[in-house]
Design a protein around this motif. Structure first.
Motif, PDB file in Angstrom:
ATOM      1  N   ARG A  13      -1.026   4.084  -8.122  1.00  0.00           N
ATOM      2  CA  ARG A  13      -1.262   2.845  -8.021  1.00  0.00           C
ATOM      3  C   ARG A  13      -2.697   2.211  -8.322  1.00  0.00           C
ATOM      4  O   ARG A  13      -3.626   3.002  -8.219  1.00  0.00           O
ATOM      5  N   GLY A  42      -5.076   1.532   5.273  1.00  0.00           N
ATOM      6  CA  GLY A  42      -4.101   0.378   5.540  1.00  0.00           C
ATOM      7  C   GLY A  42      -2.751   0.851   4.713  1.00  0.00           C
ATOM      8  O   GLY A  42      -2.480   2.162   4.525  1.00  0.00           O
ATOM      9  N   ILE A  43      -2.001  -0.178   4.737  1.00  0.00           N
ATOM     10  CA  ILE A  43      -0.567  -0.055   4.214  1.00  0.00           C
ATOM     11  C   ILE A  43      -0.358  -0.321   2.725  1.00  0.00           C
ATOM     12  O   ILE A  43       0.573   0.034   2.121  1.00  0.00           O
ATOM     13  N   ASP A  78      -1.329   1.185  -0.112  1.00  0.00           N
ATOM     14  CA  ASP A  78      -1.278   2.269  -1.323  1.00  0.00           C
ATOM     15  C   ASP A  78       0.320   2.796  -1.147  1.00  0.00           C
ATOM     16  O   ASP A  78       0.935   2.530  -1.884  1.00  0.00           O
ATOM     17  N   TYR A  98     -15.161   5.027   5.018  1.00  0.00           N
ATOM     18  CA  TYR A  98     -13.981   4.204   5.208  1.00  0.00           C
ATOM     19  C   TYR A  98     -13.718   3.801   6.736  1.00  0.00           C
ATOM     20  O   TYR A  98     -13.613   2.783   7.013  1.00  0.00           O
TER      21      TYR A  98
HETATM   22  C1  GLA Z   1      -7.625   3.058   0.208  1.00  0.00           C
HETATM   23  C2  GLA Z   1      -6.679   2.715   1.345  1.00  0.00           C
HETATM   24  C3  GLA Z   1      -5.824   1.378   1.626  1.00  0.00           C
HETATM   25  C4  GLA Z   1      -7.090   0.282   1.207  1.00  0.00           C
HETATM   26  C5  GLA Z   1      -7.987   0.644   0.129  1.00  0.00           C
HETATM   27  C6  GLA Z   1      -9.000  -0.580   0.240  1.00  0.00           C
HETATM   28  O1  GLA Z   1      -6.896   3.000  -0.781  1.00  0.00           O
HETATM   29  O2  GLA Z   1      -5.643   3.913   1.551  1.00  0.00           O
HETATM   30  O3  GLA Z   1      -5.287   1.175   2.558  1.00  0.00           O
HETATM   31  O4  GLA Z   1      -7.688  -0.019   2.283  1.00  0.00           O
HETATM   32  O5  GLA Z   1      -8.430   1.891   0.188  1.00  0.00           O
HETATM   33  O6  GLA Z   1      -8.599  -1.816  -0.271  1.00  0.00           O
END
Ligand code: GLA
Length: 385
Positions: free
Chosen positions: A27, A169-170, A172, A222
């Protein structure tokens, strides 16, 4: 590697018989960075390349995991899956299988061979791609496709959070599990409401630029950013009750920012609040075909990630600056977690060749790394082929 070749490799490794084939994309995120875990809007889309998987059910409870990308092969028993550092990449599929099983769904033994076309550590979500690939495989092989897709998305995130230990987070998993050809997904991460938007770029196209500086999510800052956001929420709650930072409008942020006495924490909140606004505007601009303005919002997002959220780093800043100076580019930004990995640029189709040459020259001069460029269409979410 193409799916036909992978199928041949599968038969070499596991013997003749039925082979089922799956694909899961990578993605990019158009805009809305580091706000999925702050209840904000994100605007990602699935790529047209990703991870292939060939699989066959076994009669016992053994799970064999192999990939054409690394030597390491891993075996586990369905009933006793544990995280093991040395299992490396195989912890992603193992985590997903374990969580699906713990939720009471059917899981049995299987032979799996995987081949990834997403450059590792490029920030294009090779891990979420593998998580959704595994989830869809288990769903199709053992549960007649009955597990809801959004639940599989959540299971992918849970595997990463709880099994692998990265607090992502969700976004990806959602982009990869729910992707649709030619569409970006506007996702409200606070409510999981979403809608698809056409990505009509007319004379322009998106160029993915890999800094070739590897990004290591669990070693990076992160999780530190996530704790800074938690700290901010606690402070803000002394004057205004919120659950997530993106509940605040810019005006409300102005009213409460006085309680944020730490400079770094205040900057993180400012990014989250304004990034959320930019996503909504970007969605409108894309709908109305206002590409110049859309491009400016992308660049604005990068600047905020550089100055306020502080997740870009030398290489991403250099490649974005080079892109903005190159022919035909009307906007550029890092995509994904940052600290290396990839950026995207909105570039006039007729200029792409010159653009890439100019960016490569300038970027290498500044950093010493050679960049790579990818052109990708917007692809479908994870599916059986
Ligand atoms: C990574 C995490 C996502 C999001 C991005 C930043 O890709 O897996 O959940 O937080 O960083 O936008």
């Amino acid at each position: 590697m193409k799916i036909k070749e992978l199928e041949k490799e599968f038969v070499k490794l596991y013997g003749e018989g039925e082979v089922r084939k799956f694909h899961s994309p990578g993605r990019i995120n158009l805009i809305g960075e580091h706000i999925d875990y702050n209840g904000g809007y994100v605007f990602p889309c699935a790529l047209d390349f990703g991870t292939f998987g060939c699989v066959r059910q076994r009669k016992d409870n053994k799970i064999n995991l192999a990939t054409t990308d690394f030597e390491l092969k891993v075996s586990a028993d369905v009933n006793s899956i544990e995280f093991k550092e040395e299992d490396d990449w195989a912890n992603y599929p193992k985590g997903v299988i374990k969580i699906i099983k713990d939720k009471g769904y059917n899981v049995g033994g299987m032979d799996i061979l995987i081949s990834g076309n997403i450059p590792n550590g490029a920030g294009l979500s090779s891990s979420a791609s593998l998580e959704l690939l595994t989830g869809v495989i288990v769903n199709e092989l053992f549960n007649e496709g009955k597990i809801d897709r959004v639940e599989l998305v959540k299971i992918g995130q849970q595997a990463e959070n709880e099994f692998v230990g990265v607090n992502c987070g969700i976004m990806d998993q959602f982009a990869i599990g729910m992707g649709k050809e030619e569409k970006a997904i506007l996702l409200n991460c606070g409510t999981l409401e979403y809608s698809y938007a056409d990505v009509k770029l007319d004379d322009y196209c998106l160029v993915i630029m890999n800094t070739n500086k590897r990004r290591a999510l669990n070693e990076s800052k992160y999780n530190e950013r996530r704790s800074e956001c938690d700290e901010a929420i606690e402070k803000i709650n002394s004057v205004r009750k919120i659950k997530e930072l993106c509940e605040l409008t810019p005006e409300e942020f102005d009213k409460v920012k006085g309680v944020l006495d730490k400079e770094n924490v205040r900057k993180r909140v400012e990014h989250a609040v304004y990034e959320n606004e930019r996503v909504k505007q970007a969605y409108e601009c894309l709908n109305k075909g206002q590409l110049e303005k859309f491009g400016q919002l992308l660049t604005g997002s990068h600047n905020s990630l550089r100055d306020l959220y502080e997740v870009t780093g030398k290489e991403l800043d250099a490649i974005v600056a080079a892109a903005l100076n190159a022919e035909g580019c009307i906007g550029a930004r890092m995509t994904g977690a940052g600290f290396g990995g990839c950026a995207i640029a909105l570039v006039k189709k007729a200029s792409v060749e010159t653009f890439e040459k100019q960016v490569a020259k300038e970027y290498t001069k500044v950093t010493g790394y050679e960049p790579s460029f990818y052109m990708s269409g917007i692809g479908e979410g994870t599916c059986e082929i």
